[in-house]
Design an enzyme around this catalytic site. Sequence first.
Site, PDB file in Angstrom:
ATOM      1  N   SER A  61      -8.571 -17.657 -26.802  1.00  0.00           N
ATOM      2  CA  SER A  61      -9.145 -18.027 -25.509  1.00  0.00           C
ATOM      3  C   SER A  61      -8.543 -17.255 -24.339  1.00  0.00           C
ATOM      4  CB  SER A  61      -9.007 -19.527 -25.248  1.00  0.00           C
ATOM      5  OG  SER A  61      -7.664 -19.867 -24.997  1.00  0.00           O
ATOM      6  N   LYS A  98      -3.719 -21.717 -20.856  1.00  0.00           N
ATOM      7  CA  LYS A  98      -4.843 -21.349 -19.985  1.00  0.00           C
ATOM      8  C   LYS A  98      -4.319 -21.048 -18.581  1.00  0.00           C
ATOM      9  CE  LYS A  98      -8.264 -22.749 -22.863  1.00  0.00           C
ATOM     10  NZ  LYS A  98      -7.513 -22.675 -24.088  1.00  0.00           N
TER      11      LYS A  98
END
Length: 145
Positions: A61, A98
Amino acid sequence: MSGIKLFKGEFGKSLELLIAPEIKAGFPSPAEDYLHESIDFNRDLIRHPEATFYGRVDGDSMEDVGICNGDIAVIDRSVEPRNGDVVVGYVNGEFTIKFLDLTHKEEGFIELRPANRNYRSIRIDAADHFEVWGVVVWTIKNWKH
């Protein structure tokens, strides 16, 4: 959700490696056939040993910013997270790595943003169990798998 597996390093041990004074991306100079100083990962990468952990990245990701599956993240829990930092978040029982997006805080939520267009942002609101577990201060790559 692409996550991270955490482990604690042995910060008391010294690991010194010799380094060249600079690394050029062109042709090497024959005059620089010797090494000048050393780097100690514990001394040079870790500011707060008691609050720093390593984590192995699990997933893709964040690959568009060069944080790839299998990389090692150096995570400092004592660093105050700021908007735009790469963080390890603990969201509803799972760790994830993230970008922290605080731009919607006044609207009652924040987001964790991936760096891969195949993933959606994670919206965090009052109903979620969420903690910024730590801020990623370095990543270490293995170029020879």
